[in-house]
Write a protein that holds these residues in place. Structure first.
Motif, PDB file in Angstrom:
ATOM      1  N   SER A 151      38.126  42.976  41.510  1.00  0.00           N
ATOM      2  CA  SER A 151      38.624  41.665  41.887  1.00  0.00           C
ATOM      3  C   SER A 151      38.204  40.662  40.812  1.00  0.00           C
ATOM      4  O   SER A 151      37.190  40.852  40.139  1.00  0.00           O
ATOM      5  CB  SER A 151      38.046  41.241  43.237  1.00  0.00           C
ATOM      6  N   VAL A 152      38.987  39.627  40.675  1.00  0.00           N
ATOM      7  CA  VAL A 152      38.736  38.633  39.630  1.00  0.00           C
ATOM      8  C   VAL A 152      38.832  37.230  40.221  1.00  0.00           C
ATOM      9  O   VAL A 152      39.669  36.969  41.093  1.00  0.00           O
ATOM     10  CB  VAL A 152      39.752  38.785  38.479  1.00  0.00           C
ATOM     11  N   GLY A 153      37.980  36.379  39.762  1.00  0.00           N
ATOM     12  CA  GLY A 153      38.015  35.006  40.241  1.00  0.00           C
ATOM     13  C   GLY A 153      38.160  34.020  39.099  1.00  0.00           C
ATOM     14  O   GLY A 153      37.857  34.330  37.943  1.00  0.00           O
ATOM     15  N   TRP A 154      38.632  32.852  39.432  1.00  0.00           N
ATOM     16  CA  TRP A 154      38.655  31.717  38.512  1.00  0.00           C
ATOM     17  C   TRP A 154      37.725  30.656  39.066  1.00  0.00           C
ATOM     18  O   TRP A 154      37.759  30.341  40.264  1.00  0.00           O
ATOM     19  CB  TRP A 154      40.058  31.130  38.382  1.00  0.00           C
ATOM     20  N   PHE A 155      36.944  30.080  38.187  1.00  0.00           N
ATOM     21  CA  PHE A 155      36.060  28.977  38.519  1.00  0.00           C
ATOM     22  C   PHE A 155      36.310  27.865  37.511  1.00  0.00           C
ATOM     23  O   PHE A 155      36.914  28.094  36.461  1.00  0.00           O
ATOM     24  CB  PHE A 155      34.590  29.412  38.452  1.00  0.00           C
TER      25      PHE A 155
END
Length: 123
Positions: A31-35
């Motif tokens: 899974s990948v997130g953006w912050f």
């Protein structure tokens, strides 16, 4: 290694699409997130997507005008932001989620971070 790109200067009401390209690992398993880190503020969660794209999660501040997607064949995750606002101005980072849990907005659940791309929205 993660490489974020696509930032720049945009006008309020416009759109940007950020890209996060990965190399050196099986990106599709994670899974990948953006912050983002607005100037003078703490880092904050923007959006996340599961490995198979079956689940997406958004911060309330961008919900309804932001879409996260991924192309595992290209080892790339995208963040489309529409109806840009000056408060979207920040350095945007992508990160690979390396810990299991239900809190998608907790940066401590992510183990690998890209170098960031600057987004500046003028009013």
């Amino acid at each position: 290694q993660l490489q974020a790109s696509g930032g720049g200067l945009a006008q309020a009401g416009g759109s940007l699409r950020l890209s996060c390209a990965a190399s050196g690992r099986t990106f599709s398993d994670y899974s990948v997130g953006w912050f983002r880190r607005p100037p003078g503020k703490e880092r904050e969660f923007v959006a996340a997507i599961t490995a198979s794209s079956s689940g997406t999660y958004y911060a309330d501040s961008v919900k309804g005008r932001c879409m996260i997607s991924r192309d595992n064949a290209k080892n790339t995750v995208y963040l489309q932001i529409d109806s840009l606002k000056p408060e979207d101005t920040a350095v945007y980072y992508c990160a690979v989620r390396t810990k299991v849990g239900s809190n998608w907005s907790d940066g401590r659940m992510y183990g690998y971070w890209g170098q960031g791309t600057q987004v500046t929205v003028s009013s």
